[in-house]
Structures are given as C-alpha cells and as structure tokens.
Design a protein around this motif. Structure first.
Motif, PDB file in Angstrom:
ATOM      1  N   LYS A 237     -26.383  10.346  51.255  1.00 54.05           N
ATOM      2  CA  LYS A 237     -26.854   9.413  50.235  1.00 54.05           C
ATOM      3  C   LYS A 237     -28.373   9.505  50.072  1.00 54.05           C
ATOM      4  CE  LYS A 237     -23.213   5.894  50.161  1.00 54.05           C
ATOM      5  NZ  LYS A 237     -22.115   6.339  51.044  1.00 54.05           N
ATOM      6  N   ILE A 238     -29.080   9.647  51.178  1.00 49.24           N
ATOM      7  CA  ILE A 238     -30.539   9.802  51.104  1.00 49.24           C
ATOM      8  C   ILE A 238     -30.885  11.044  50.276  1.00 49.24           C
ATOM      9  CG2 ILE A 238     -32.597  10.412  52.464  1.00 49.24           C
ATOM     10  CD1 ILE A 238     -31.577   8.535  54.667  1.00 49.24           C
ATOM     11  N   ASP A 239     -30.193  12.126  50.565  1.00 45.36           N
ATOM     12  CA  ASP A 239     -30.486  13.364  49.836  1.00 45.36           C
ATOM     13  C   ASP A 239     -30.137  13.251  48.349  1.00 45.36           C
ATOM     14  OD1 ASP A 239     -31.623  14.511  52.018  1.00 45.36           O
ATOM     15  OD2 ASP A 239     -29.952  15.838  52.515  1.00 45.36           O
ATOM     16  N   GLN A 240     -29.110  12.462  48.083  1.00 45.65           N
ATOM     17  CA  GLN A 240     -28.745  12.208  46.685  1.00 45.65           C
ATOM     18  C   GLN A 240     -29.917  11.504  45.975  1.00 45.65           C
ATOM     19  OE1 GLN A 240     -24.725  10.544  46.993  1.00 45.65           O
ATOM     20  NE2 GLN A 240     -25.113   9.519  45.022  1.00 45.65           N
ATOM     21  N   ILE A 241     -30.509  10.532  46.634  1.00 46.94           N
ATOM     22  CA  ILE A 241     -31.644   9.811  46.043  1.00 46.94           C
ATOM     23  C   ILE A 241     -32.844  10.741  45.869  1.00 46.94           C
ATOM     24  CG2 ILE A 241     -33.421   8.081  46.590  1.00 46.94           C
ATOM     25  CD1 ILE A 241     -31.319   6.184  47.434  1.00 46.94           C
ATOM     26  N   ILE A 242     -33.111  11.544  46.903  1.00 54.27           N
ATOM     27  CA  ILE A 242     -34.249  12.467  46.822  1.00 54.27           C
ATOM     28  C   ILE A 242     -34.039  13.429  45.651  1.00 54.27           C
ATOM     29  CG2 ILE A 242     -35.473  14.351  47.989  1.00 54.27           C
ATOM     30  CD1 ILE A 242     -34.902  12.904  50.657  1.00 54.27           C
ATOM     31  N   GLU A 243     -32.820  13.950  45.546  1.00 50.76           N
ATOM     32  CA  GLU A 243     -32.521  14.909  44.495  1.00 50.76           C
ATOM     33  C   GLU A 243     -32.626  14.294  43.099  1.00 50.76           C
ATOM     34  OE1 GLU A 243     -28.759  17.349  44.472  1.00 50.76           O
ATOM     35  OE2 GLU A 243     -29.584  17.823  46.453  1.00 50.76           O
ATOM     36  N   SER A 244     -32.273  13.008  43.017  1.00 53.63           N
ATOM     37  CA  SER A 244     -32.277  12.350  41.711  1.00 53.63           C
ATOM     38  C   SER A 244     -33.693  12.194  41.151  1.00 53.63           C
ATOM     39  CB  SER A 244     -31.642  10.963  41.831  1.00 53.63           C
ATOM     40  OG  SER A 244     -32.556  10.073  42.470  1.00 53.63           O
ATOM     41  N   GLY A 251     -38.753   4.805  46.800  1.00 62.48           N
ATOM     42  CA  GLY A 251     -39.678   3.800  47.337  1.00 62.48           C
ATOM     43  C   GLY A 251     -38.920   2.711  48.081  1.00 62.48           C
ATOM     44  N   ALA A 252     -37.792   2.283  47.500  1.00 62.06           N
ATOM     45  CA  ALA A 252     -36.992   1.233  48.143  1.00 62.06           C
ATOM     46  C   ALA A 252     -36.443   1.721  49.480  1.00 62.06           C
ATOM     47  CB  ALA A 252     -35.844   0.831  47.213  1.00 62.06           C
ATOM     48  N   LEU A 253     -36.024   2.972  49.510  1.00 64.56           N
ATOM     49  CA  LEU A 253     -35.500   3.568  50.743  1.00 64.56           C
ATOM     50  C   LEU A 253     -36.567   3.602  51.837  1.00 64.56           C
ATOM     51  CD1 LEU A 253     -33.466   5.336  52.400  1.00 64.56           C
ATOM     52  CD2 LEU A 253     -34.345   7.313  51.140  1.00 64.56           C
ATOM     53  N   LYS A 254     -37.762   4.104  51.487  1.00 63.63           N
ATOM     54  CA  LYS A 254     -38.841   4.188  52.476  1.00 63.63           C
ATOM     55  C   LYS A 254     -39.250   2.799  52.954  1.00 63.63           C
ATOM     56  CE  LYS A 254     -41.209   8.170  50.425  1.00 63.63           C
ATOM     57  NZ  LYS A 254     -42.561   8.519  49.949  1.00 63.63           N
ATOM     58  N   TYR A 327     -28.117   2.059  43.881  1.00 65.00           N
ATOM     59  CA  TYR A 327     -28.518   3.435  43.534  1.00 65.00           C
ATOM     60  C   TYR A 327     -27.381   4.431  43.745  1.00 65.00           C
ATOM     61  CZ  TYR A 327     -33.085   1.231  43.940  1.00 65.00           C
ATOM     62  OH  TYR A 327     -34.151   0.395  43.809  1.00 65.00           O
ATOM     63  N   THR A 328     -26.282   3.960  44.358  1.00 63.07           N
ATOM     64  CA  THR A 328     -25.189   4.885  44.664  1.00 63.07           C
ATOM     65  C   THR A 328     -23.847   4.311  44.205  1.00 63.07           C
ATOM     66  OG1 THR A 328     -25.138   3.932  46.895  1.00 63.07           O
ATOM     67  CG2 THR A 328     -26.306   6.003  46.646  1.00 63.07           C
ATOM     68  N   ASN A 329     -23.805   3.924  42.956  1.00 61.24           N
ATOM     69  CA  ASN A 329     -22.565   3.430  42.335  1.00 61.24           C
ATOM     70  C   ASN A 329     -21.903   2.316  43.131  1.00 61.24           C
ATOM     71  OD1 ASN A 329     -22.825   5.425  40.338  1.00 61.24           O
ATOM     72  ND2 ASN A 329     -21.882   6.924  41.733  1.00 61.24           N
ATOM     73  N   GLY A 330     -22.716   1.479  43.724  1.00 62.21           N
ATOM     74  CA  GLY A 330     -22.172   0.335  44.438  1.00 62.21           C
ATOM     75  C   GLY A 330     -21.618   0.644  45.821  1.00 62.21           C
ATOM     76  N   GLU A 331     -21.735   1.884  46.249  1.00 63.60           N
ATOM     77  CA  GLU A 331     -21.167   2.235  47.563  1.00 63.60           C
ATOM     78  C   GLU A 331     -21.933   1.578  48.715  1.00 63.60           C
ATOM     79  OE1 GLU A 331     -20.988   6.463  48.057  1.00 63.60           O
ATOM     80  OE2 GLU A 331     -19.891   6.684  46.176  1.00 63.60           O
ATOM     81  N   LEU A 332     -21.185   1.250  49.737  1.00 66.10           N
ATOM     82  CA  LEU A 332     -21.753   0.700  50.964  1.00 66.10           C
ATOM     83  C   LEU A 332     -22.418   1.833  51.767  1.00 66.10           C
ATOM     84  CD1 LEU A 332     -21.577  -1.912  52.909  1.00 66.10           C
ATOM     85  CD2 LEU A 332     -19.673  -0.672  53.963  1.00 66.10           C
ATOM     86  N   TRP A 333     -23.566   1.547  52.366  1.00 65.02           N
ATOM     87  CA  TRP A 333     -24.188   2.515  53.276  1.00 65.02           C
ATOM     88  C   TRP A 333     -23.868   2.053  54.697  1.00 65.02           C
ATOM     89  CZ3 TRP A 333     -29.045   5.633  51.897  1.00 65.02           C
ATOM     90  CH2 TRP A 333     -29.152   5.834  50.514  1.00 65.02           C
ATOM     91  N   GLY A 337     -28.028  -0.565  58.232  1.00 64.33           N
ATOM     92  CA  GLY A 337     -28.758  -1.680  58.842  1.00 64.33           C
ATOM     93  C   GLY A 337     -29.090  -1.394  60.300  1.00 64.33           C
ATOM     94  N   GLY A 338     -28.108  -0.868  61.035  1.00 65.89           N
ATOM     95  CA  GLY A 338     -28.335  -0.530  62.439  1.00 65.89           C
ATOM     96  C   GLY A 338     -29.360   0.586  62.589  1.00 65.89           C
ATOM     97  N   TYR A 339     -29.267   1.568  61.714  1.00 62.15           N
ATOM     98  CA  TYR A 339     -30.208   2.700  61.724  1.00 62.15           C
ATOM     99  C   TYR A 339     -31.626   2.177  61.484  1.00 62.15           C
ATOM    100  CZ  TYR A 339     -31.555   7.640  60.619  1.00 62.15           C
ATOM    101  OH  TYR A 339     -32.112   8.903  60.593  1.00 62.15           O
ATOM    102  N   VAL A 340     -31.763   1.373  60.417  1.00 67.06           N
ATOM    103  CA  VAL A 340     -33.078   0.833  60.062  1.00 67.06           C
ATOM    104  C   VAL A 340     -33.638  -0.035  61.193  1.00 67.06           C
ATOM    105  CG1 VAL A 340     -34.187  -0.890  58.578  1.00 67.06           C
ATOM    106  CG2 VAL A 340     -32.823   0.935  57.551  1.00 67.06           C
TER     107      VAL A 340
END
Ligand SMILES: *[C@@H]1O[C@H](CO)[C@@H](O)[C@H](O)[C@H]1NC(C)=O
Ligand SMILES: *[C@@H]1O[C@H](CO)[C@@H](O)[C@H](O)[C@H]1NC(C)=O
Ligand SMILES: *[C@@H]1O[C@H](CO)[C@@H](O)[C@H](O)[C@H]1NC(C)=O
Ligand SMILES: *[C@@H]1O[C@H](CO)[C@@H](O)[C@H](O)[C@H]1NC(C)=O
Ligand SMILES: *[C@@H]1O[C@H](CO)[C@@H](O)[C@H](O)[C@H]1NC(C)=O
Ligand SMILES: *[C@@H]1O[C@H](CO)[C@@H](O)[C@H](O)[C@H]1NC(C)=O
Length: 534
Positions: A237-244, A251-254, A327-333, A337-340
């Motif tokens: 998903k991160i790479d999808q955002i970067i590619e987009s 910015g929201a991701l970072k 940013y990802t069609n409503g999909e859950l990541w 939260g644990g990663y962050v």
C-alpha cells in the motif's frame, strides 16, 4: 553482508543521532562488545602491509609493516596441543572475546587442550596500517592481502608467556571464522592449504553478487506469518501511494510515522524499514540478531511483530489502521497502528535531538549527504563499505518481484550510490564503478572447497544464499571427511559460534553441531600428527 557495532561515524555527524548499526554480515557484535571485558592482553605482530611486491595491483609498493593486534587464551593449553586461529573479520578483536570465553573456541580448546588466538583484521579495531582511510590508504585492504596476513601470522606468531614455539610445522593450526571472516577462512584454506590442519567457515559468505535482495527471504519464509503478511500488505500500500505521486497522501503517510521532516522518500522508507532490517544499517535488532542462547541475541524482532499483530490494541493504535484508507479505496491497513506505534515508541526516541531530518544533519536524513560519506577517518564501517564497494557487493534492496518487507524505492542502487561519495579517486587507487566480484568469486563462490575445509551454515540465516548451502546453487550438499559440511536446520547466522560452557545443556540441534565440530577437529589433529611439513 553486514555491519557490526555502533555505526559510530553516523553518530558523529549529529551528536544526538541514534547509534545506527550498519548492516554487516555479523550480528550481535554490539552486544558482544559491551559484554567484553579487557580479559585478554593485546599483542602485536609486525605484519607486512604489502604481501605481493611483484603484483602490479599494489604499485607503488610499500615494504613497511603495520602493527596487527592479536589476543590469546592459553588457559586450556597443554604442550603438543593445537592452535585455534579465530579470524576477527569486520570488527575489533575485543568484540570477539566471547568466542574464547564461552563460544566455539572455548569449546574446541577444552576438547583438545588447545590454545585460542583472535587475529584482528587489517583496517579494523586498532590494526590500521595508516592514520586515516583515504582511498589511497585503503588500497591494501583486499581479500588477498587479508588472507596472506593469516598465513604470515601462522608462520611467525609468538605467544608471550607460553613455553613453546607454536609457529612451526609440528603444531597443528586450525582456523575458524564466522560470516565475512568465515569466507576469509575458506579462502585461506584454499590458498594456503598446507599451512593448516583444517579450518571451519561458519556462515561463510563466500559468494559475491552485486545485489542481495535474498537477505529478506528467510524472514518472509520463517518469520511469524501473520506479522509478515501484514507488513507485506502495508508495504504494497505504501508503494501504491508512492507510485501514485499523490503528495497529500505521501505527506499523510510520513506524518503518521512522525517523519514528515524527511524530504527524501528513500530516507523515509529506510527509517521505517529499521525494525525489519534496513539496507546497510539499522539501529535496533532484527531477525539476524536472534540467537539460540538466552541473553546472547535480541528479541527486538519479535517485539516488533507482536506490536504489529497485537490482538487488542488500544483505540488510539487501532484507529491508525484506517487513517489512510481513503487513499486505498477504503481498505484497512491491518497492523499499521502497531507498526507506527513501534516506530514512534522505539525508534524515534533514539534520536535525542528530535531533529529527524529537516536538514541533512537530522538523525534519519543522512543517506544523501555526500560529504558525510566522504569522511576519511579510520573506522570499521568505512573499511567494510570499502570492501563492499570493491570486491564483495551484496547490496541489499527490495526484491524485484514478489512480496517485499521494505518499500521498493530501496533498490540496490540506493545503497551502492554511497560508494562513489565515500571513496573519491586517489593518486594510486580508485574504486571500480561496480565491485570486482571476481576478486571474491575466484575462490569458488558458494562451491568453494578445499581439503580440510569444513563449512557450516544456518538454514534460516539471512546470509545463507551467499554460503555453501545457498539455495542459488541448487545443490544438495552431502558431507564427507574430505569436504565436511553441516547445515543447522533452524539455525541463524553462525549460531555455532555461541556456546554456554556446557554442551550437554545446549538445545539438541546446536549440541549436535558442536559435537560434529569437535569430532572433525580431532580428526584433523590426528591426521596432522606431527608428520606434516611445509
Ligand atoms: C600516525 O600518527 C602517529 C601519532 O600521531 C604518528 O606518530 C605517526 O607518524 C603517524 N603515521 C603516519 C604514517 O602518518
Ligand atoms: C616462532 O616462534 C618463536 C618462539 O616464539 C620465535 O622465536 C620465532 O622467531 C618465530 N618464528 C618466526 C619465523 O617468526
Ligand atoms: C620449558 O619447556 C622445556 C621443554 O619442554 C622445559 O625443559 C623447561 O623446563 C620449560 N621451562 C619452563 C620455565 O617451564
Ligand atoms: C511493542 O514493542 C515494545 C518495545 O519493544 C514492547 O515493550 C511492547 O511489549 C510491544 N507491545 C506489544 C503489544 O507487543
Ligand atoms: C553533511 O555532513 C557533514 C558532515 O559530514 C555536515 O558538516 C554537513 O552540515 C552536512 N550537510 C548538510 C547539508 O546538512
Ligand atoms: C550441564 O548441563 C547438564 C544438563 O542440563 C547438567 O546435568 C550438568 O550438571 C551441567 N554441568 C555443569 C558442569 O554445569
């Protein structure tokens, strides 16, 4: 393959920067270093800087020597016993002390009444030929010079206080090295076979290849599956955002990770890769730093995963799983939260200044600062990078296809770019545009063999694909007396080098490997039998 102890030079740039450890083939060195007491006195041998006065490669030649340090333990030694030469590899001699105290050399000394000696690698610890490490001064840091040191040491070493001459042909010498030092052990046995009764290369990274995305394979295969699947999905998903190219989403991701200050996307991707193992360096411990012996490795990796898969996170953590869904069609990541929270609670506080990278002086924003890399002060990290850039390669990056635990912006050229910044051409030496892998592979790569060379690997080691038991080789290895080999199923990076001073109390799969090593070494000593001459 990996870098050891505190990534000291990195820290020097910003006093409050985290102690980043370069990825080295050798794990847990930091820990061993801090555990190490000045248990053994340093001795020095006058070692020739240039072992090849006829070779064009080293022109202009030097006929001087440098002081190479060694440390020995004679407490198990009985007259007639063997010498175990432990190859220091990419770190200081001191950080290898545990091998003499509780590890494999202790085990072998006890079993054979031998003497153990650690030889510090040229250009590491305090065994520097020069006061600085300019590109010119580094020109004698090559595999062939390094293994010639081992041969010279075997023939000239003296042991103060030991009432015996051990450098003659009557004494059997047996080498041992783990990781890069394991490869050097293999290459020494191959090149100077008659000088040694035998040698054990443990997780010996004998194969050189430009890129080594396989570092992540054992983690993907054997890491906790629910954690791995969540990370793989988050990275996609991160790479999808970067590619987009959606700057708002990026910015929201970072910002979510508290890393909005990092302008370079590579710096961001590198920073959040640390819990898994960032290419070239990382400040906390990973899969590579796990160890079978309690207290000898680090469980950081499992702590990280347990955050990512926490079944009952607080709402503040759980909410983050949906923070980027728009940013990802409503999909859950799932697990984000644990990663962050792991990154925020465990990694970011290592940067005491709180300046994560708004300038290149920030803690996590150094990778693009060419002048940082070109600092010529002597350091093990610099020496290791030099070898990587000139002869070894193995630049780690995301895999080109399939699932990835790190963002695909971290491809191998991202790390290789440091070479040209670090080693500007000198009057007598310039690094090749790409490492000359043949300087490593000329010894045989993962098919390296020599009589009396034993190769022992770990089945879940991140470096296994550069070793004798590499999957790349496509071969099933069958051990023989002439070419002994051993794969510790479930074993990590040179796990046989750790011991607990009681083989009986070890887990079965480690104990059996140690008993095999003892049997192998005893056979070599018997075969040497005082008859050998060179
Ligand atoms: C290195 O530094 C030491 C101590 O400052 C000095 O004695 C020595 O001459 C220097 N060596 C070289 C090769 O410059
Ligand atoms: C071998 O060791 C002995 C005694 O420690 C020493 O006197 C001798 O110089 C050494 N031999 C060489 C060739 O360095
Ligand atoms: C050293 O070893 C030799 C020969 O083994 C022996 O004769 C001599 O007494 C020993 N010297 C000391 C100080 O132990
Ligand atoms: C998350 O990681 C921290 C730091 O290692 C650890 O103390 C904590 O127990 C972990 N949390 C969970 C839920 O596993
Ligand atoms: C780059 O690193 C050097 C130290 O190696 C530092 O002095 C300099 O300020 C850094 N450059 C920037 C733009 O931050
Ligand atoms: C070694 O471990 C075995 C098995 O745990 C135990 O029975 C034995 O007492 C230990 N030996 C020593 C010397 O501690």
């Amino acid at each position: 393959m990996l870098l050891p102890a505190g990534f000291a030079a990195f820290v020097a740039l910003s006093t409050a920067a985290p102690s980043l450890r370069r990825r080295s083939i050798d794990p847990t060195l930091e820990k061993r270093q801090s555990d190490a007491e000045p248990a053994y006195e340093a001795h020095v041998i006058e070692q020739p800087i240039d072992h090849f006065p006829q070779s064009k490669r080293y022109e202009p030649h030097l006929s001087t020597t440098f002081k190479q340090r060694y440390f020995f333990d004679s407490s198990y030694y009985n007259p007639g016993g063997p010498v175990f030469l432990y190859i220091g590899g990419e770190t200081s001699g001191e950080s290898r002390f545990s091998n003499l105290q509780t590890g494999i050399i202790q085990i072998l000394m006890e079993a054979t009444n031998g003497l153990g000696v650690i030889l510090e690698n040229r250009y590491y610890g305090e065994s520097y030929p020069f006061n600085a490490s300019t590109t010119d001064e580094l020109r004698f840091l090559t595999t062939e010079q390094t293994i010639a040191d081992n041969a010279y040491f075997r023939q000239h070493a003296t042991f103060l206080g030991v009432n015996a001459t051990l450098n003659g042909s009557e004494t059997p010498w047996i080498m041992y090295g783990g990781s890069l030092a394991g490869a050097q052990t293999a290459f020494t046995l191959k090149t100077y076979n008659s000088l040694f009764a035998g040698g054990i290369g443990s997780s010996a990274t004998t194969y050189a290849t430009l890129e080594y995305p396989q570092w992540y394979d054992p983690i993907i295969k054997y890491g906790p599956s629910d954690c791995i699947s969540r990370i793989v999905d988050i990275v996609d998903k991160i790479d999808q955002i970067i590619e987009s190219g959606d700057e708002g989403a990026l910015g929201a991701l970072k910002d979510l990770f508290g890393l909005g200050a990092l302008k370079n996307i590579g710096d961001f991707a590198q920073t959040i890769s640390y819990p898994i193992g960032g290419p070239m360096f990382y400040p906390t411990n990973t899969w590579q730093e796990l160890n079978w012996a309690p207290g000898r490795g680090s469980e950081d990796f499992y702590q990280f995963c347990s955050n990512v898969t926490n079944p009952s996170p607080p709402a503040s953590v759980a909410d983050i799983d949906t923070a980027l869904s728009k940013y990802t069609n409503g999909e859950l990541w799932a697990g984000l939260g644990g990663y962050v929270s792991y990154v925020k609670n465990t990694l970011l506080p290592l940067c005491e200044s709180g300046d994560y990278g708004s300038t290149n002086e920030g803690c996590f924003g150094l990778s693009q600062n060419a002048s940082y890399w070109s600092d010529t002060a002597n350091s093990g990290d610099r020496s290791y990078l030099y070898t990587t850039c000139t002869e070894m390669g193995a630049f780690i990056g995301a895999p080109k296809h399939g699932p990835s635990l790190i963002s695909r912006v971290l491809h191998a050229p991202y790390t290789q770019q440091w070479c040209k910044w670090a080693f500007i051409p000198g009057a007598h030496n310039r690094i090749p545009s790409s490492p000359n892998l043949q300087e490593t592979n000329k010894y045989g790569g993962y098919n390296v063999q020599a009589p009396k060379l034993a190769l022992i690997d770990g089945g879940v080691d991140v470096w296994v694909d550069l070793c004798y038991h590499s999957h790349i080789s496509g071969k099933t290895r069958i051990s023989s007396d002439l070419h002994p080999s051993y794969l510790i199923a479930g074993g990590g990076h040179h796990w046989d080098s750790t011991g607990i001073q009681n083989i009986t109390a070890e887990p079965d799969y480690i104990r059996e490997a140690h008993l095999w090593e003892i049997r192998t070494v005893k056979r070599w000593i018997e075969e040497w039998g005082g008859k050998a001459a060179y």
